[in-house]
Motif scaffolding. Structure first.
Motif, PDB file in Angstrom:
ATOM      1  N   SER A 116       3.424   3.783  12.178  1.00 56.62           N
ATOM      2  CA  SER A 116       4.883   3.871  12.073  1.00 56.62           C
ATOM      3  C   SER A 116       5.589   2.515  12.163  1.00 56.62           C
ATOM      4  N   GLU A 117       4.873   1.507  12.639  1.00 56.92           N
ATOM      5  CA  GLU A 117       5.502   0.199  12.848  1.00 56.92           C
ATOM      6  C   GLU A 117       6.069  -0.414  11.569  1.00 56.92           C
ATOM      7  N   HIS A 118       5.455  -0.106  10.439  1.00 61.27           N
ATOM      8  CA  HIS A 118       5.875  -0.729   9.178  1.00 61.27           C
ATOM      9  C   HIS A 118       6.822   0.159   8.368  1.00 61.27           C
ATOM     10  N   GLY A 119       7.287   1.247   8.983  1.00 62.27           N
ATOM     11  CA  GLY A 119       8.210   2.111   8.271  1.00 62.27           C
ATOM     12  C   GLY A 119       7.607   2.651   6.993  1.00 62.27           C
ATOM     13  N   MET A 120       8.383   2.603   5.914  1.00 58.91           N
ATOM     14  CA  MET A 120       7.916   3.138   4.634  1.00 58.91           C
ATOM     15  C   MET A 120       7.215   2.087   3.774  1.00 58.91           C
ATOM     16  N   LYS A 121       6.924   0.922   4.375  1.00 58.46           N
ATOM     17  CA  LYS A 121       6.240  -0.130   3.619  1.00 58.46           C
ATOM     18  C   LYS A 121       4.891   0.377   3.101  1.00 58.46           C
ATOM     19  N   ARG A 122       4.283   1.305   3.837  1.00 56.94           N
ATOM     20  CA  ARG A 122       2.995   1.874   3.449  1.00 56.94           C
ATOM     21  C   ARG A 122       3.066   2.545   2.069  1.00 56.94           C
ATOM     22  N   ALA A 123       4.226   3.068   1.750  1.00 57.80           N
ATOM     23  CA  ALA A 123       4.409   3.745   0.465  1.00 57.80           C
ATOM     24  C   ALA A 123       5.102   2.861  -0.561  1.00 57.80           C
ATOM     25  N   ARG A 124       5.279   1.578  -0.212  1.00 60.49           N
ATOM     26  CA  ARG A 124       5.956   0.650  -1.117  1.00 60.49           C
ATOM     27  C   ARG A 124       5.158  -0.650  -1.234  1.00 60.49           C
ATOM     28  N   PRO A 125       4.141  -0.649  -2.062  1.00 62.87           N
ATOM     29  CA  PRO A 125       3.260  -1.823  -2.197  1.00 62.87           C
ATOM     30  C   PRO A 125       3.984  -3.114  -2.512  1.00 62.87           C
ATOM     31  N   ASP A 126       5.084  -3.018  -3.257  1.00 66.90           N
ATOM     32  CA  ASP A 126       5.794  -4.238  -3.631  1.00 66.90           C
ATOM     33  C   ASP A 126       6.561  -4.842  -2.462  1.00 66.90           C
ATOM     34  N   GLU A 127       6.740  -4.074  -1.370  1.00 67.26           N
ATOM     35  CA  GLU A 127       7.332  -4.640  -0.159  1.00 67.26           C
ATOM     36  C   GLU A 127       6.270  -5.324   0.694  1.00 67.26           C
ATOM     37  N   LEU A 128       5.058  -4.798   0.642  1.00 67.21           N
ATOM     38  CA  LEU A 128       3.956  -5.399   1.387  1.00 67.21           C
ATOM     39  C   LEU A 128       3.577  -6.743   0.785  1.00 67.21           C
ATOM     40  N   LEU A 129       3.487  -6.786  -0.545  1.00 69.71           N
ATOM     41  CA  LEU A 129       3.221  -8.042  -1.259  1.00 69.71           C
ATOM     42  C   LEU A 129       4.253  -8.164  -2.375  1.00 69.71           C
ATOM     43  N   PRO A 130       5.349  -8.857  -2.127  1.00 67.88           N
ATOM     44  CA  PRO A 130       6.417  -8.995  -3.115  1.00 67.88           C
ATOM     45  C   PRO A 130       5.885  -9.453  -4.476  1.00 67.88           C
ATOM     46  N   GLY A 131       6.374  -8.804  -5.512  1.00 62.32           N
ATOM     47  CA  GLY A 131       5.945  -9.141  -6.863  1.00 62.32           C
ATOM     48  C   GLY A 131       4.853  -8.233  -7.390  1.00 62.32           C
ATOM     49  N   THR A 132       4.270  -7.410  -6.525  1.00 65.03           N
ATOM     50  CA  THR A 132       3.198  -6.505  -6.953  1.00 65.03           C
ATOM     51  C   THR A 132       3.738  -5.465  -7.924  1.00 65.03           C
ATOM     52  N   VAL A 133       3.055  -5.307  -9.051  1.00 66.35           N
ATOM     53  CA  VAL A 133       3.451  -4.283 -10.029  1.00 66.35           C
ATOM     54  C   VAL A 133       2.303  -3.316 -10.337  1.00 66.35           C
ATOM     55  N   ARG A 134       1.091  -3.677  -9.933  1.00 69.88           N
ATOM     56  CA  ARG A 134      -0.067  -2.806 -10.139  1.00 69.88           C
ATOM     57  C   ARG A 134      -0.994  -2.887  -8.928  1.00 69.88           C
ATOM     58  N   VAL A 135      -1.732  -1.801  -8.715  1.00 71.33           N
ATOM     59  CA  VAL A 135      -2.767  -1.780  -7.689  1.00 71.33           C
ATOM     60  C   VAL A 135      -4.070  -1.370  -8.345  1.00 71.33           C
ATOM     61  N   ILE A 136      -5.102  -2.151  -8.129  1.00 68.16           N
ATOM     62  CA  ILE A 136      -6.437  -1.814  -8.606  1.00 68.16           C
ATOM     63  C   ILE A 136      -7.170  -1.132  -7.448  1.00 68.16           C
ATOM     64  N   SER A 137      -7.602   0.093  -7.663  1.00 65.63           N
ATOM     65  CA  SER A 137      -8.308   0.859  -6.639  1.00 65.63           C
ATOM     66  C   SER A 137      -9.791   0.905  -7.002  1.00 65.63           C
ATOM     67  N   VAL A 138     -10.643   0.680  -5.999  1.00 64.65           N
ATOM     68  CA  VAL A 138     -12.089   0.675  -6.267  1.00 64.65           C
ATOM     69  C   VAL A 138     -12.808   1.669  -5.352  1.00 64.65           C
TER      70      VAL A 138
END
Length: 382
Positions: A58-80
């Motif tokens: 809970s410490e990071h709020g909704m950042k968990r559901a917002r990848p572009d807030e965790l790493l600004p500029g992110t537009v894609r996530v590669i999942s492996v």
């Protein structure tokens, strides 16, 4: 970042998947960063206290559901996906033998975090060699990331009712990792859910931690209780834990899709001899130096020797009655911390209760034999 046209991005995406396979990943998928539909369920889960002592949820709020807030500029996530099912896992054999310690099969080999992150970093560097100004960052349980939601959106699999990702060809015996990037690659299609009406994972959970399909109350989950819980394990769950001293695999064991899972090719994930199928008493006898030595490079080391002893004490309390177990518990009690001592006292009580029960059963059987012997000697009309 270098500019690419649509065809070049398509070609690069195909190359990324090929490079991922070369690095040992069984599957690579790509998704965008819109995880907004998960925000409300995540907040509701947090509001109900289902995260337990995991305050970082809970410490990071909704950042968990917002990848572009965790790493600004992110537009894609590669999942492996990296498979980990070890050979000769002996699931049922170990669970049935209550004198043996059951350790979640993902933790029997090398800690996956560093291995997976190192490969993700290599994948990022390979992509950067094609576009010099690429920004990327690998994640493996190291930041507020909704890995299962991302895996689902990237086509790795669907989220099962136990909240884990399931793949038709691989079941759920795999690790997930993510690479955040600022390159607008083409995305993959979400996989259709295939759990249907199956409720097997909900039914088999020893502590009924899956409170409804897709919702897990971590406070009841054996994996949480034996790994994340820092204090005492609530008494109401101790008997239900059985001989599981680190994690739990029950919801995966029962899943029909895991019949299709393949044995991992990663030697690092094969079981270590000092951890596989060992007697509870043997592991309980480890001092802290032995624990640190035998868990070097293992995920188990993160819980520390104290919680290791706490967990095993619970397992010993659940084991069949043994004078050797009581003796070992009483010896350990002399130098135990307050936390471990509480669980040792509980375990001794469980063992003593079993001893009394056995005495009563034995006495009743002797009485029954005596009565039958007397009856056989009595006249028919007596």
């Amino acid at each position: 970042m270098s500019s690419f046209n649509t065809l070049e991005l398509l070609s690069l995406a195909e190359n990324i998947k090929a490079w991922g396979k070369e690095l040992g990943f069984q599957q690579v998928g790509i998704c965008d960063v819109d995880l907004s539909r998960h925000e409300t369920p995540l907040q509701e889960w947090l509001n109900k206290g289902f995260s337990g002592e995991m305050n970082y949820m809970s410490e990071h709020g909704m950042k968990r559901a917002r990848p572009d807030e965790l790493l600004p500029g992110t537009v894609r996530v590669i999942s492996v996906r990296l498979d980990y099912l070890p050979p000769d896992a002996e699931f049922a054999k170990t669970l049935k033998n209550k004198n043996q310690a059951y350790i979640s099969r993902y933790a029997l080999g090398r800690d996956y975090h560093k291995l997976l992150r190192a490969r993700l970093k290599k994948l990022g560097e390979k992509i950067r060699s094609e576009c010099q100004h690429l920004n990327f960052r690998p994640f493996v349980d190291s930041a507020p990331v909704l890995e299962h939601a991302i895996a689902e959106k990237a086509g790795i699999g669907w989220t099962g009712k136990h909240s884990l990702t399931i793949n038709k060809e691989a079941g759920s015996w795999f690790f997930l990792g993510e690479l955040f990037i600022d390159l607008p690659l083409p995305i993959d299609q979400k996989v259709e859910e295939n759990c249907g009406s199956c409720q097997a994972c909900l039914t088999i959970c020893p502590t009924q931690a899956i409170v409804e399909p897709y919702v897990v109350d971590a406070r009841r989950c054996i994996s949480y209780l034996t790994i994340e819980q820092k204090g005492a394990i609530p008494e109401e769950y101790r008997k239900l834990i059985g001989n599981r001293i680190y994690g739990c695999d029950d919801c995966q064991l029962i899943c029909p899709w895991n019949r299709y899972a393949s044995i991992t090719d990663e030697k690092d994930f094969h079981p270590r001899q000092q951890l596989m199928g060992k007697e509870l008493l043997a592991l309980f006898a480890w001092d802290e130096n032995t624990f640190l030595k035998n868990t070097e490079g293992s995920a188990i080391r993160r819980i520390g020797h104290e919680r290791w002893q706490r967990n095993i004490a619970v397992g010993l309390g659940n084991a069949p009655y043994s004078a050797d177990i009581i003796a070992a518990l009483e010896v350990a009690l002399k130098n135990a911390s307050e936390l471990v001592a509480e669980h040792i006292h509980w375990a001794i009580e469980q063992q003593e209760d079993k001893s009394l029960f056995l005495e009563e059963v034995t006495e009743n059987r002797l009485t029954e034999r005596l009565i039958r012997s007397i009856e056989k000697g009595l006249p028919r009309d007596a």
